[in-house]
Design an enzyme around this catalytic site. Structure first.
Site, PDB file in Angstrom:
ATOM      1  N   GLU A 154       0.873  -1.169   0.000  1.00 59.26           N
ATOM      2  CA  GLU A 154       0.000   0.000   0.000  1.00 59.26           C
ATOM      3  C   GLU A 154       0.907   1.215   0.000  1.00 59.26           C
ATOM      4  OE1 GLU A 154      -2.994  -0.086   3.135  1.00 59.26           O
ATOM      5  OE2 GLU A 154      -3.088   2.112   3.104  1.00 59.26           O
TER       6      GLU A 154
ATOM      7  N   ASP B 273      -4.672   9.601  10.038  1.00 67.75           N
ATOM      8  CA  ASP B 273      -3.374   9.077  10.437  1.00 67.75           C
ATOM      9  C   ASP B 273      -2.880   9.626  11.757  1.00 67.75           C
ATOM     10  OD1 ASP B 273      -2.552   7.234   8.337  1.00 67.75           O
ATOM     11  OD2 ASP B 273      -2.771   8.972   7.029  1.00 67.75           O
TER      12      ASP B 273
END
Ligand code: PLP
Lengths: 415, 256
Positions: free
Chosen positions: B46, B57
């Site tokens: 990824e 995140d």
């Protein structure tokens, strides 16, 4: 889009024209969906309205006066009314929204409140209602803003809130908002996020606009009492995310004779590289959960804005305002740091009112709206946006200047 | 058949997907890092496209994003770096990023260049289902790109089925509602994964967020087809003088 939109009401997906929606990661879906499916029923429940209205009246001090500013009117050769949101409890319009949202959070069974803040006004307004209801309050604030808005940081702490510095990115409002959203992702069950402006994923822009719409609701009947007509010719308000403007515009959005004027922060000048004038510099994009205009690089990285006023130091704008700009329903002007300072000192001397730096941007635009303005505006002023001696011009004085005294003292060379 | 489907046809268990940030730790380490990952035996990669405001995140991946941006990474640069990368990298590659930079690049142009590279699929966590169905999904389909939706323990069964029906390639099971890089209560994760397993979804399921070492990887794999490791890998790359050696050791420790 599936349903038609009016300026007042986004469609079912939260779009005002091309702007809005809910661009959120799945981790936020349950919370945002819960809000979306319940907010209108909760807000328009009779018991909610009763409590909301009574707190606005008895606690926040509403209705706020609509004051005819005689000497300012004379200076600009027109009729200027100031909507005195600076007289609200906590010193700005922000409390209208936080009262609404704390009541909503209570009905959703949430036990923990998070918020972001720029100038600290929304943080203070959130800490205030959390104290009122005895709920835990966590406020995210950019490290840079913590420095320049020290009195508000102290107020939040005194009110029992925990202030967490946002140290990522530009360390201002954008980053505080990122941190608040991340907190919400990590606390999916017990927490409500009280967003401070008409930004964020649907239903926030609509919900916050509805809570702030009390501003224009009052302006209508107050003007009727004073002038015989409910409708002004102009409504002026500064725009950071756009909540005081949304509130001041709301009940005039569908009145085409009323000229709506939004004033952004130009910082050192729109094209100086140090500015926060989103409609002049932004491109369509996604920030904090909605599609709107966003100040960004060619590569789509969000840029760090600049304004002397922490409350306007934001690289986006609520989707309603992006739509008002795009459709030309609103005129979008800007004022520089220097022009805002000048307007603040002018109001203090002419009317005995010390305005917040944010609100001073709206006052500064009076210069550009005169029939023959000695000062050219950086953003073009549509000819029909100018006022005449017979105009009725309402300026939303969104907040008072106590929190900005350090900046004003510096401008006066008082240390 | 695309690389993702081929992989899941060949292998249904213990699939290791590793997240790395494009342009990190050095601007030009994007392809070398992918090569080293493949060399060490990862099944899928990824590849994160750095963004200034990565909402989903945690601090570690945020910092890698900032570093990559400071290194000069952009989407345009990424597609330059990916030109001819298929001469070396044959495992499936999924681009992960946020909507704003992709919209700014031009959504269709982005899909076209992604398909040219070619990468195999996209993860855009802030692209909602409504906009996927009405606007962006058909464009991805036209360019043959898989699109992977996320589900969390808070996602209702009905919605999981819907997102599974819209996803192609695999379904991304976020281990618990959080940003990337938080430690997890693996028992709770276990219950949730068993629930997913019983639903007999159309897509294979890969588990991500909080998978950081051999024990958490193995536990995730016990009720899913595999797992995705991000934060722990980025952390391992922080300040290492020997990128290749570090990658080899990190992956070997997990797979041994
Ligand atoms: C007094 C005042 N006015 C205006 C603003 C800008 O916010 P908005 O554009 O949402 O009204 C702020 C934000 O902190 C503020 O404190």
């Amino acid at each position: 889009m599936t349903t038609t939109t009016t300026y007042q009401q986004p469609n079912a997906q939260g779009y005002y024209g091309k702007f809005g929606g809910a661009f959120i990661p799945e981790m936020l879906h349950r919370n945002v969906e819960e809000l979306r499916s319940k907010y209108l029923d909760i807000i328009y429940d009779a018991a909610f309205q009763k409590e909301f209205r009574s707190l606005l009246h008895d606690y926040a001090g509403r209705p706020t006066p609509l004051y005819f500013a005689q000497r300012l009117s004379k200076q600009y050769g027109t009729n200027i009314y100031l909507k005195r949101e600076d007289l609200c409890h906590t010193g700005a319009h922000k409390v209208n929204n936080t009262i609404g949202q704390i009541l909503l959070a209570e009905r959703l069974g949430k036990k923990r409140i998070i918020a972001e803040t720029g100038a600290g006004q929304h943080g203070v307004a959130t800490a205030t209602v959390c104290a009122l209801k005895g709920v835990e309050c966590i406020v995210y604030m950019g490290e840079k803003d913590i420095e320049r808005q020290a009195p508000n940081v102290a107020r939040m702490k005194m009110l029992g809130a925990t202030v967490i510095p946002a140290t990522s990115g530009s360390k201002t409002l954008k980053d505080a908002t990122n941190e608040a959203i991340r907190d919400w992702i990590n606390n999916p069950v017990d927490t409500h996020y009280i967003i401070g402006s008409v930004v964020g994923p649907h239903p926030y822009p609509d919900m916050v606009a509805r809570f702030q719409s009390v501003i224009s609701e009052e302006i209508r009947w107050q003007l009727k009492e004073k002038t015989g007509s409910e409708l002004p010719t102009h409504v002026l308000a500064c725009v950071g995310g756009g909540s005081n403007a949304a509130g001041a515009f709301y009940h005039f959005l569908e009145e085409p004779t009323v000229q709506l004027v939004a004033i952004e922060a130009a910082g050192n000048g729109v094209h100086s590289g140090l500015s926060a004038a989103t409609t002049q510099l932004g491109k369509p994009g996604v920030l904090h959960g909605s599609k709107s205009l966003v100040m960004q690089t060619e590569d789509g990285q969000v840029v760090e804005p600049h304004s002397i006023s922490a409350g306007l130091d934001y690289p986006g704008i609520g989707p309603l305002h992006a739509h008002l700009f795009d459709s030309r329903r609103g005129a979008f002007l800007s004022a520089t740091d220097e022009q805002a300072l000048e307007a603040a000192f002018n109001l203090a001397k002419k009317e005995g009112i010390i305005p917040a730096l944010e609100s001073s941007h709206a006052l500064a635009s009076l210069e550009f709206l005169q029939p023959e303005s000695p000062k050219p505006s950086e953003a073009p002023v549509p000819a029909n946006a100018k006022f005449t001696k017979d105009s009725t011009v309402v300026v939303c004085l969104s907040g008072r200047g106590d929190k900005d005294m350090a900046t004003y003292m510096k401008a006066m060379n008082i240390q | 058949m695309n690389r993702i489907n081929e992989l899941f046809k060949r292998k249904q268990n213990g699939i290791l997907n590793v997240y790395c940030t494009a342009g990190y730790p050095q601007l030009n380490s994007t392809v070398p890092v992918m090569e080293a990952l493949q060399e060490s035996g990862v099944d899928m990669i990824e590849l994160g496209m750095p963004y200034s405001d990565p909402l989903a995140d945690g601090p570690v991946i945020q910092a890698s994003s900032s570093k990559a941006l400071a290194n000069g990474m952009t989407i345009a640069r990424l597609f330059e770096q990916l030109r001819d990368f298929r001469k070396q990298v044959y495992v499936p590659v999924i681009l992960m990023g946020y909507m704003n930079p992709v919209l700014q690049y031009g959504f269709e142009k982005f899909c076209q260049h992604a398909a040219d590279a070619p990468v195999d699929g996209l993860i855009l966590p802030d692209l909602p289902e409504y906009e996927f169905e009405t606007e962006y999904g058909p464009i991805m389909q036209r360019y043959g790109l898989d699109f992977i939706f996320l589900v969390t323990p808070e996602t209702s069964e009905e919605r999981i089925r819907r997102l599974d029906s819209l996803s192609t390639g695999f379904l991304y099971a976020v281990s618990s509602s959080s940003t990337t890089g938080k430690d997890k209560d693996m028992n709770a994760v276990d219950n949730y994964l068993q629930r997913l397993q019983k639903m007999q979804l159309k897509n294979p399921v890969l588990v991500g967020f909080g998978i950081k070492d051999k024990p958490t990887f193995q536990q995730a794999c016990s009720h899913a087809n595999g797992a995705i490791i991000g934060t722990a890998f980025i952390k391992a790359l922080e300040n290492t003088p020997d990128v290749e050696g570090t990658i080899k050791k990190f992956i070997t420790d997990i797979k041994s």
